[in-house]
Design an enzyme around this catalytic site. Structure first.
Site, PDB file in Angstrom:
ATOM      1  N   GLU A 193       9.322 -16.816  20.574  1.00 29.38           N
ATOM      2  CA  GLU A 193      10.556 -17.468  21.029  1.00 29.38           C
ATOM      3  C   GLU A 193      10.248 -18.633  21.971  1.00 29.38           C
ATOM      4  O   GLU A 193      10.886 -19.689  21.897  1.00 29.38           O
ATOM      5  CB  GLU A 193      11.467 -16.454  21.749  1.00 29.38           C
ATOM      6  CG  GLU A 193      12.049 -15.396  20.838  1.00 29.38           C
ATOM      7  CD  GLU A 193      11.013 -14.359  20.402  1.00 29.38           C
ATOM      8  OE1 GLU A 193      10.041 -14.131  21.138  1.00 29.38           O
ATOM      9  OE2 GLU A 193      11.176 -13.787  19.301  1.00 29.38           O
TER      10      GLU A 193
ATOM     11  N   GLU B 253      -0.288 -15.529  24.365  1.00 30.46           N
ATOM     12  CA  GLU B 253      -0.478 -17.001  24.380  1.00 30.46           C
ATOM     13  C   GLU B 253       0.817 -17.753  24.074  1.00 30.46           C
ATOM     14  O   GLU B 253       0.787 -18.797  23.433  1.00 30.46           O
ATOM     15  CB  GLU B 253      -1.551 -17.446  23.368  1.00 30.46           C
ATOM     16  CG  GLU B 253      -2.795 -16.614  23.319  1.00 30.46           C
ATOM     17  CD  GLU B 253      -3.579 -16.627  24.613  1.00 30.46           C
ATOM     18  OE1 GLU B 253      -3.320 -17.509  25.453  1.00 30.46           O
ATOM     19  OE2 GLU B 253      -4.419 -15.757  24.792  1.00 30.46           O
TER      20      GLU B 253
ATOM     21  N   HIS C 170       0.812  -1.222   0.000  1.00 30.04           N
ATOM     22  CA  HIS C 170       0.000   0.000   0.000  1.00 30.04           C
ATOM     23  C   HIS C 170       0.844   1.269   0.000  1.00 30.04           C
ATOM     24  O   HIS C 170       0.296   2.364  -0.180  1.00 30.04           O
ATOM     25  CB  HIS C 170      -0.932   0.025   1.225  1.00 30.04           C
ATOM     26  CG  HIS C 170      -2.132  -0.862   1.103  1.00 30.04           C
ATOM     27  ND1 HIS C 170      -2.055  -2.231   1.157  1.00 30.04           N
ATOM     28  CD2 HIS C 170      -3.443  -0.571   0.900  1.00 30.04           C
ATOM     29  CE1 HIS C 170      -3.259  -2.748   1.017  1.00 30.04           C
ATOM     30  NE2 HIS C 170      -4.128  -1.764   0.855  1.00 30.04           N
ATOM     31  N   GLY C 171       2.134   1.154   0.238  1.00 23.03           N
ATOM     32  CA  GLY C 171       2.974   2.349   0.282  1.00 23.03           C
ATOM     33  C   GLY C 171       2.493   3.317   1.351  1.00 23.03           C
ATOM     34  O   GLY C 171       2.042   2.896   2.424  1.00 23.03           O
TER      35      GLY C 171
HETATM   36  C1  LIG Z   1      -2.062  -6.946  24.007  1.00 22.27           C
HETATM   37  C2  LIG Z   1      -1.718  -7.918  25.100  1.00 22.27           C
HETATM   38  C3  LIG Z   1      -2.727  -8.605  25.740  1.00 22.27           C
HETATM   39  C4  LIG Z   1      -2.434  -9.470  26.789  1.00 22.27           C
HETATM   40  N1  LIG Z   1      -3.461 -10.098  27.452  1.00 22.27           N
HETATM   41  C5  LIG Z   1      -3.186 -10.873  28.511  1.00 22.27           C
HETATM   42  C6  LIG Z   1      -4.242 -11.476  29.266  1.00 22.27           C
HETATM   43  O1  LIG Z   1      -5.433 -11.332  28.942  1.00 22.27           O
HETATM   44  N2  LIG Z   1      -3.916 -12.216  30.360  1.00 22.27           N
HETATM   45  C7  LIG Z   1      -2.628 -12.411  30.756  1.00 22.27           C
HETATM   46  O2  LIG Z   1      -2.422 -13.089  31.744  1.00 22.27           O
HETATM   47  N3  LIG Z   1      -1.604 -11.861  30.057  1.00 22.27           N
HETATM   48  C8  LIG Z   1      -1.840 -11.099  28.951  1.00 22.27           C
HETATM   49  N4  LIG Z   1      -0.827 -10.520  28.238  1.00 22.27           N
HETATM   50  C9  LIG Z   1       0.556 -10.740  28.663  1.00 22.27           C
HETATM   51  C10 LIG Z   1       1.272 -11.745  27.784  1.00 22.27           C
HETATM   52  O3  LIG Z   1       0.816 -13.027  28.048  1.00 22.27           O
HETATM   53  C11 LIG Z   1       2.759 -11.583  28.051  1.00 22.27           C
HETATM   54  O4  LIG Z   1       3.144 -10.371  27.476  1.00 22.27           O
HETATM   55  C12 LIG Z   1       3.573 -12.728  27.500  1.00 22.27           C
HETATM   56  O5  LIG Z   1       3.334 -13.866  28.262  1.00 22.27           O
HETATM   57  C13 LIG Z   1       5.063 -12.414  27.501  1.00 22.27           C
HETATM   58  O6  LIG Z   1       5.466 -11.998  28.759  1.00 22.27           O
HETATM   59  P1  LIG Z   1       6.262 -10.621  28.910  1.00 22.27           P
HETATM   60  O7  LIG Z   1       5.553  -9.577  28.151  1.00 22.27           O
HETATM   61  O8  LIG Z   1       6.488 -10.395  30.362  1.00 22.27           O
HETATM   62  O9  LIG Z   1       7.640 -10.849  28.167  1.00 22.27           O
HETATM   63  P2  LIG Z   1       8.960 -11.570  28.750  1.00 22.27           P
HETATM   64  O10 LIG Z   1       8.611 -12.912  29.257  1.00 22.27           O
HETATM   65  O11 LIG Z   1       9.671 -10.642  29.637  1.00 22.27           O
HETATM   66  O12 LIG Z   1       9.777 -11.754  27.391  1.00 22.27           O
HETATM   67  C14 LIG Z   1      10.376 -10.660  26.717  1.00 22.27           C
HETATM   68  C15 LIG Z   1      11.084 -11.218  25.484  1.00 22.27           C
HETATM   69  O13 LIG Z   1      12.049 -12.188  25.874  1.00 22.27           O
HETATM   70  C16 LIG Z   1      11.782 -13.425  25.238  1.00 22.27           C
HETATM   71  N5  LIG Z   1      12.058 -14.535  26.137  1.00 22.27           N
HETATM   72  C17 LIG Z   1      11.617 -14.723  27.407  1.00 22.27           C
HETATM   73  N6  LIG Z   1      12.057 -15.886  27.889  1.00 22.27           N
HETATM   74  C18 LIG Z   1      12.774 -16.476  26.896  1.00 22.27           C
HETATM   75  C19 LIG Z   1      13.464 -17.712  26.751  1.00 22.27           C
HETATM   76  N7  LIG Z   1      13.495 -18.628  27.747  1.00 22.27           N
HETATM   77  N8  LIG Z   1      14.078 -17.976  25.577  1.00 22.27           N
HETATM   78  C20 LIG Z   1      14.025 -17.089  24.556  1.00 22.27           C
HETATM   79  N9  LIG Z   1      13.381 -15.921  24.620  1.00 22.27           N
HETATM   80  C21 LIG Z   1      12.759 -15.605  25.779  1.00 22.27           C
HETATM   81  C22 LIG Z   1      10.317 -13.379  24.872  1.00 22.27           C
HETATM   82  O14 LIG Z   1      10.007 -14.230  23.766  1.00 22.27           O
HETATM   83  C23 LIG Z   1      10.126 -11.924  24.519  1.00 22.27           C
HETATM   84  O15 LIG Z   1      10.531 -11.704  23.197  1.00 22.27           O
HETATM   85  C24 LIG Z   1      -1.082  -9.672  27.170  1.00 22.27           C
HETATM   86  C25 LIG Z   1      -0.058  -9.022  26.483  1.00 22.27           C
HETATM   87  C26 LIG Z   1      -0.364  -8.150  25.464  1.00 22.27           C
HETATM   88  C27 LIG Z   1       0.756  -7.437  24.752  1.00 22.27           C
END
Ligand SMILES: Cc1cc2nc3c(=O)[nH]c(=O)nc-3n(C[C@H](O)[C@H](O)[C@H](O)COP(=O)(O)OP(=O)(O)OC[C@H]3O[C@@H](n4cnc5c(N)ncnc54)[C@H](O)[C@@H]3O)c2cc1C
Length: 418
Positions: A385, A381, A356-357
């Site tokens: 990673e 969910e 879409h640019g």
């Molecule tokens: C829009 C939105 C809606 C949400 N809704 C809900 C909800 O309804 N209920 C709820 O309970 N939660 C909810 N969440 C939270 C969501 O489940 C978490 O954001 C998710 O589980 C990741 O946890 P974190 O954000 O603390 O990231 P972190 O766990 O801190 O991870 C940060 C980064 O490090 C990477 N990482 C972490 N551990 C490892 C590993 N062992 N190896 C490699 N990479 C790793 C992750 O992949 C990620 O890229 C929501 C999040 C968002 C953004």
């Protein structure tokens, strides 16, 4: 003479009939009828408003009621409790149709269905008879509260405490990023008690429970995200869902499987919306004297998104069929479907903006919303990673035996909240 089954293709911009490269799903007649109904509902009630809801960061009560009136909020609830009792594939098609139109609406179905699943499977009889009819009819909305400031992907480090009292439990702690936390009537809250992690169904107006709205999210902006605070929040003993100690490995794992499956199909729907928008724009917009669709590098973008979308849908269908037959392989199939569909959705959305640019970057461009929403699919969910870790461990375990696997791999995928 062949007698082709009559099937409405609809207008080229209609989501009612899947285009040829997404066929081959071999749905039953009932599933196809349901699919057409879901698409029709989404096209009437959701799609025209999705960009506005995104801007307003709010989902009006009317759309929640419309979902409830159609029976969609009870899609995952058993019929004996007033739900639609959809089979997993039909439930997936509903998520696909909603994800195609608006990921915020699809995320409502996701978290609500996760709570329904947990209460149906693990709730005591009083809890089931009190809450399932309300959740199934949509007169009550449920949200899933697992993530904490210190417990994201590593859910086992949750700190919210559940102290046993004479007539129940007292919760102290906080939950982060809770989808529909601003609007839900009841939260499935995970907390640590003396016997280990446990799940509780907490009413929004329970004393000591406060809701802090979160605005300015990157994507699924209309999903009315909130942080929750529990300050000695008293809940009755019957609010316990499942047994204390089984909150993560049983209740959360089961609910998260529903969530992952819902997000997988929703991502496939989002990716399909990207293909449709890109194809239409590429056909209409001319540069260098011919439509974008006739430029080979644009064709490559459209090919990639179309084929990946098709593959994502097939993985979702496979997961749905395995869930339907309660096949143990369903666990890995759901992980794979969510992993591939979420990644495909993000790539498709990024490429749709590219096709879409500048128009794709403008304030009124639906593909802009699709791109922001698609990024969320790679975080919720189970992040991409974490899925790479879990899927690789599963493959290694299957092909080379359990030696050398770390503890989380044995954990049936209890990583990451909703
Ligand atoms: C829009 C939105 C809606 C949400 N809704 C809900 C909800 O309804 N209920 C709820 O309970 N939660 C909810 N969440 C939270 C969501 O489940 C978490 O954001 C998710 O589980 C990741 O946890 P974190 O954000 O603390 O990231 P972190 O766990 O801190 O991870 C940060 C980064 O490090 C990477 N990482 C972490 N551990 C490892 C590993 N062992 N190896 C490699 N990479 C790793 C992750 O992949 C990620 O890229 C929501 C999040 C968002 C953004």
């Amino acid at each position: 003479m062949t007698t082709a089954r009559p099937r409405s293709r609809g207008a080229p911009d209609s989501p009612a009939a899947p285009p040829p490269w997404t066929e081959g799903l071999e749905l039953t007649d009932e599933q196809r009828t349901a699919q057409a109904g879901f698409a029709d509902f989404a096209r009437r009630e959701i799609l025209p408003h999705a960009d506005r809801w995104d801007r307003e960061e709010h989902l009006p009560g009317e759309v929640v009621r419309a979902l409830a009136d159609e029976g969609h909020l009870g899609a995952w609830a058993p019929r004996e409790h007033g739900g639609a009792g959809l089979d997993p594939v039909t439930f997936g098609l509903l998520n696909e149709a909603l994800g195609h139109a608006c990921s915020s609406v699809r995320s409502l179905l996701t978290v609500h269905s996760m709570v329904i699943r947990a209460v149906t499977r693990w709730g005591g009889s009083r809890l089931r008879s009190r809450w399932l009819p309300a959740l199934a009819s949509g007169t009550a909305v449920g949200a899933f509260a697992l993530t904490e400031p210190e417990a994201g992907s590593d859910v086992a480090s949750l700190r919210t405490a559940a102290e046993k009292t004479a007539d129940g439990y007292r919760l102290t702690g906080g939950k982060r990023w809770i989808t529909f936390g601003q609007a839900a009537d009841v939260f499935l809250v995970f907390a640590r008690c003396d016997d280990g992690p446990a799940a509780f169904l907490v009413e929004r107006d329970a004393p000591g429970c406060t809701v802090e709205p979160v605005t300015g999210m990157l994507g699924t902006r209309a999903a009315m995200t909130a942080h929750l605070h529990f300050d000695g929040c008293a809940v009755p003993a019957e609010a316990l869902v499942g047994r204390a100690g089984f909150g993560l490995n049983a209740v959360a794992a089961d609910a998260l499987e529903t969530g992952r499956y819902s997000v997988a199909w929703g991502s496939a729907g989002l990716a399909r919306a990207c293909v449709e928008a890109s194809a239409r724009h590429a056909a209409a917009r001319e540069q260098f004297g011919r439509p974008l669709a006739q430029h080979e590098l644009v064709q490559r973008l459209i090919t990639e998104m179309a084929v990946n979308t098709s593959a994502a849908r097939l993985l979702c269908l496979r997961a749905g069929r395995l869930l339907h037959s309660a096949d143990p392989q369903a666990v890995e199939a759901v992980w794979s479907a969510k992993y591939f569909a979420a990644r495909s959705a993000f790539r498709a959305a990024a490429d749709a903006v590219q096709v879409h640019g500048a128009r794709g970057c403008g304030p009124d461009a639906p593909v802009q919303r699709l791109l922001r929403d698609a990024k969320i699919m790679e975080i919720i969910e189970g992040t991409t990673e974490i899925q790479q870790t879990v899927i690789a461990q599963s493959v290694v375990r299957e092909l080379a035996g359990p030696a050398g696997l770390s503890a989380p791999a044995q954990n049936r995928g209890v990583h990451s909240g909703g």
